[in-house]
Scaffold this motif. Structure first.
Motif, PDB file in Angstrom:
ATOM      1  N   LEU A  50       9.303  43.729 -16.605  1.00 30.43           N
ATOM      2  CA  LEU A  50      10.410  42.953 -17.160  1.00 30.43           C
ATOM      3  C   LEU A  50      11.251  43.816 -18.093  1.00 30.43           C
ATOM      4  CD1 LEU A  50       8.362  39.748 -18.078  1.00 30.43           C
ATOM      5  CD2 LEU A  50       9.662  40.153 -15.972  1.00 30.43           C
ATOM      6  N   TYR A  51      12.476  43.349 -18.391  1.00 31.07           N
ATOM      7  CA  TYR A  51      13.325  44.036 -19.362  1.00 31.07           C
ATOM      8  C   TYR A  51      14.373  43.071 -19.889  1.00 31.07           C
ATOM      9  CZ  TYR A  51      16.352  44.655 -15.206  1.00 31.07           C
ATOM     10  OH  TYR A  51      17.102  44.453 -14.065  1.00 31.07           O
ATOM     11  N   PHE A  52      14.793  43.316 -21.132  1.00 30.04           N
ATOM     12  CA  PHE A  52      15.836  42.509 -21.753  1.00 30.04           C
ATOM     13  C   PHE A  52      17.223  43.025 -21.370  1.00 30.04           C
ATOM     14  CE2 PHE A  52      12.638  41.682 -25.294  1.00 30.04           C
ATOM     15  CZ  PHE A  52      12.473  40.337 -24.999  1.00 30.04           C
ATOM     16  N   LYS A  53      18.174  42.082 -21.311  1.00 29.78           N
ATOM     17  CA  LYS A  53      19.586  42.417 -21.183  1.00 29.78           C
ATOM     18  C   LYS A  53      20.362  41.550 -22.180  1.00 29.78           C
ATOM     19  CE  LYS A  53      21.201  43.801 -17.252  1.00 29.78           C
ATOM     20  NZ  LYS A  53      21.866  43.817 -15.934  1.00 29.78           N
ATOM     21  N   ALA A  54      21.495  42.062 -22.653  1.00 25.69           N
ATOM     22  CA  ALA A  54      22.328  41.305 -23.586  1.00 25.69           C
ATOM     23  C   ALA A  54      23.760  41.793 -23.499  1.00 25.69           C
ATOM     24  CB  ALA A  54      21.809  41.451 -25.021  1.00 25.69           C
ATOM     25  N   GLY A  55      24.693  40.897 -23.742  1.00 28.24           N
ATOM     26  CA  GLY A  55      26.113  41.233 -23.682  1.00 28.24           C
ATOM     27  C   GLY A  55      26.885  40.087 -23.076  1.00 28.24           C
ATOM     28  N   VAL A  56      27.761  40.412 -22.134  1.00 23.13           N
ATOM     29  CA  VAL A  56      28.572  39.398 -21.453  1.00 23.13           C
ATOM     30  C   VAL A  56      28.466  39.595 -19.946  1.00 23.13           C
ATOM     31  CG1 VAL A  56      30.927  38.600 -20.995  1.00 23.13           C
ATOM     32  CG2 VAL A  56      30.191  39.036 -23.345  1.00 23.13           C
ATOM     33  N   TYR A  57      27.885  38.594 -19.296  1.00 16.87           N
ATOM     34  CA  TYR A  57      27.832  38.535 -17.839  1.00 16.87           C
ATOM     35  C   TYR A  57      28.669  37.327 -17.443  1.00 16.87           C
ATOM     36  CZ  TYR A  57      25.626  38.388 -13.147  1.00 16.87           C
ATOM     37  OH  TYR A  57      25.384  38.374 -11.782  1.00 16.87           O
ATOM     38  N   THR A  58      29.921  37.573 -17.073  1.00 14.83           N
ATOM     39  CA  THR A  58      30.898  36.520 -16.801  1.00 14.83           C
ATOM     40  C   THR A  58      30.550  35.799 -15.501  1.00 14.83           C
ATOM     41  OG1 THR A  58      32.623  37.700 -18.009  1.00 14.83           O
ATOM     42  CG2 THR A  58      33.356  36.087 -16.387  1.00 14.83           C
ATOM     43  N   ARG A 106      30.137  42.171 -15.183  1.00 18.66           N
ATOM     44  CA  ARG A 106      29.421  42.163 -16.457  1.00 18.66           C
ATOM     45  C   ARG A 106      29.764  43.396 -17.289  1.00 18.66           C
ATOM     46  NH1 ARG A 106      23.669  41.558 -14.789  1.00 18.66           N
ATOM     47  NH2 ARG A 106      24.283  41.493 -12.616  1.00 18.66           N
ATOM     48  N   THR A 107      29.736  43.205 -18.594  1.00 23.99           N
ATOM     49  CA  THR A 107      29.666  44.304 -19.554  1.00 23.99           C
ATOM     50  C   THR A 107      28.415  43.992 -20.361  1.00 23.99           C
ATOM     51  OG1 THR A 107      32.072  44.552 -19.589  1.00 23.99           O
ATOM     52  CG2 THR A 107      30.840  45.531 -21.415  1.00 23.99           C
TER      53      THR A 107
END
Length: 222
Positions: A188-196, A58-59
């Motif tokens: 909880l927490y948010f994540k965003a980007g690219v998790y291939t 992931r990035t």
């Protein structure tokens, strides 16, 4: 400009994968996997290294405070939004990348993943929600939108209210659910980007996306 002062960044380098802390990210950090400016570009090749307990590279950004400390929240404390506008630029051979999440601190099982799934035969992709009704449930898989082209700009919003109502708007379509009370009190927490969602192939294979807008907010209850 997208505010990076509430995120850190995981990049698929090193064992385990490296985390770029918030001050360094705000200071203008860039590499072959992440570029920032008026937009954010994310690239996660299938050959990239992985974070602890992950099987895919992931990035990806993860919520923090400005000093770099991780930011976890309980949904009952307010209105929680993750808003994004992006294009998916490349997918791996599986066709799948995760572009947004609500994760649970101390768990390997997120509450929700928002996934883009490209279909080679159709030359377009679907936007899919993978949702856990309870922290121990197997994820339900719900198709929210169809016909999303590679490099087509679209928006999504993940909204979790203080009452536990979860709504996803993506590509002008909507889906919603009510959380089981077992999630109450969970950090909880948010994540965003690219998790291939792939880890085999050549170094030129992977997931890439460009974010034009990205905002995480928590509107406290009065």
């Amino acid at each position: 400009m997208i505010d990076l002062a509430i995120w850190n960044l995981s990049v698929p380098v090193g064992i385990p994968a490296a985390t770029i802390d918030t001050p360094r990210l705000v200071g203008g950090y860039q590499d072959g996997y992440f570029r920032s400016g008026n937009t954010l570009f994310f690239w996660a090749p299938v050959t990239g290294s992985r974070t602890d307990n992950a099987i895919y590279p992931r990035t990806e950004l993860r919520e923090t405070y400005a000093n770099g400390a991780v930011h976890n929240w309980v949904y009952s404390q307010g209105d929680n939004f993750l808003r994004a506008a992006l294009t998916v630029d490349q997918v791996p051979s599986t066709g799948k990348i995760v572009i947004g999440q609500i994760h649970c601190y101390g768990s390997t099982e997120p509450l929700i993943k928002l996934e883009y799934q490209y279909k080679e035969k159709l030359k377009s992709g679907n936007i899919v929600v993978k949702f856990r009704l309870t922290p121990t449930s197997e994820p339900e898989v719900i198709q929210v939108a169809t016909g999303v082209l590679l490099k087509e700009r679209f928006t999504y919003t993940i909204h979790l209210t203080a009452a536990g109502n979860l709504t996803v708007n993506a590509h002008e379509m909507q889906w919603g659910a009510k959380l089981d009370p077992a999630w109450s009190g969970k950090p909880l927490y948010f994540k965003a980007g690219v998790y291939t969602q792939d880890n085999t192939g050549y170094a030129t294979e992977g997931g890439a996306a460009t974010f034009y807008k990205l905002q995480a907010t928590h509107d406290k209850k009065a």
